[in-house]
Design a protein around this motif. Structure first.
Motif, PDB file in Angstrom:
ATOM      1  N   PHE A   7       1.019  -3.976   0.199  1.00 57.16           N
ATOM      2  CA  PHE A   7       1.562  -2.715   0.681  1.00 57.16           C
ATOM      3  C   PHE A   7       0.585  -2.150   1.701  1.00 57.16           C
ATOM      4  N   ASP A  10       3.170   2.197   4.125  1.00 58.00           N
ATOM      5  CA  ASP A  10       4.584   2.277   3.736  1.00 58.00           C
ATOM      6  C   ASP A  10       5.397   1.035   4.092  1.00 58.00           C
ATOM      7  N   VAL A  12       5.984  -3.221   3.280  1.00 63.19           N
ATOM      8  CA  VAL A  12       5.758  -4.265   2.289  1.00 63.19           C
ATOM      9  C   VAL A  12       5.622  -5.580   3.038  1.00 63.19           C
ATOM     10  N   HIS A  43      14.715  -3.101  -0.113  1.00 66.93           N
ATOM     11  CA  HIS A  43      13.787  -2.803  -1.205  1.00 66.93           C
ATOM     12  C   HIS A  43      14.176  -1.469  -1.821  1.00 66.93           C
ATOM     13  N   GLU A  44      13.878  -1.377  -3.102  1.00 64.46           N
ATOM     14  CA  GLU A  44      14.208  -0.178  -3.872  1.00 64.46           C
ATOM     15  C   GLU A  44      13.001   0.185  -4.726  1.00 64.46           C
ATOM     16  N   ARG A  45      12.623   1.446  -4.694  1.00 63.60           N
ATOM     17  CA  ARG A  45      11.515   1.937  -5.509  1.00 63.60           C
ATOM     18  C   ARG A  45      12.046   2.357  -6.875  1.00 63.60           C
ATOM     19  N   ARG A  53       7.170   0.558  -9.712  1.00 61.69           N
ATOM     20  CA  ARG A  53       7.679  -0.792  -9.454  1.00 61.69           C
ATOM     21  C   ARG A  53       8.542  -0.778  -8.204  1.00 61.69           C
ATOM     22  N   LEU A  54       8.681  -1.945  -7.611  1.00 66.74           N
ATOM     23  CA  LEU A  54       9.488  -2.098  -6.418  1.00 66.74           C
ATOM     24  C   LEU A  54      10.325  -3.359  -6.575  1.00 66.74           C
ATOM     25  N   ARG A  55      11.623  -3.255  -6.276  1.00 66.13           N
ATOM     26  CA  ARG A  55      12.500  -4.438  -6.314  1.00 66.13           C
ATOM     27  C   ARG A  55      12.781  -4.840  -4.873  1.00 66.13           C
ATOM     28  N   ASP A  71       2.840  -1.703  -8.553  1.00 63.17           N
ATOM     29  CA  ASP A  71       2.282  -1.025  -7.384  1.00 63.17           C
ATOM     30  C   ASP A  71       1.058  -1.721  -6.800  1.00 63.17           C
TER      31      ASP A  71
END
Length: 97
Positions: A7, A10, A12, A43-45, A53-55, A71
């Motif tokens: 990361f 902001d 990825v 991506h989704e937080r 978590r992030l998907r 994270d």
């Protein structure tokens, strides 16, 4: 060399080896396929119990690859679906627009 997820500002950054393995393509073709618009992503937080978590979801043809990371970028879970000649079900498709 270990494949990584980082990361930065902001953004990825996902190692091409991770995406390639998940979508069943050689890592050397990942960047060209992204530039050509053949690999898409979203991506989704996480919220609530999934906060921190992030998907990350990647799409290529009738294949979908998801990876959930914490994270720090450590992979918690990964899953891949390849529907072969069948169309990717609407529920698994990336949003248009």
């Amino acid at each position: 060399m270990i494949a990584t997820i980082k990361f930065e500002d902001d953004e990825v950054q996902v190692d091409a080896a991770i995406i390639g393995m998940g979508l069943g393509v050689d890592p050397s073709v990942v960047q060209p396929l992204i530039r050509e618009g053949k690999i898409a992503s979203r991506h989704e937080r996480g919220e609530g119990a999934d906060a921190g978590r992030l998907r990350l979801t990647f799409f290529l043809g009738n294949r979908r690859f998801q990876v959930i990371v914490d994270d720090a970028g450590r992979i918690i879970r990964r899953s891949a679906v390849d529907f072969g000649d069948r169309a990717l079900p609407r529920a698994l498709q990336r949003p248009s627009g």
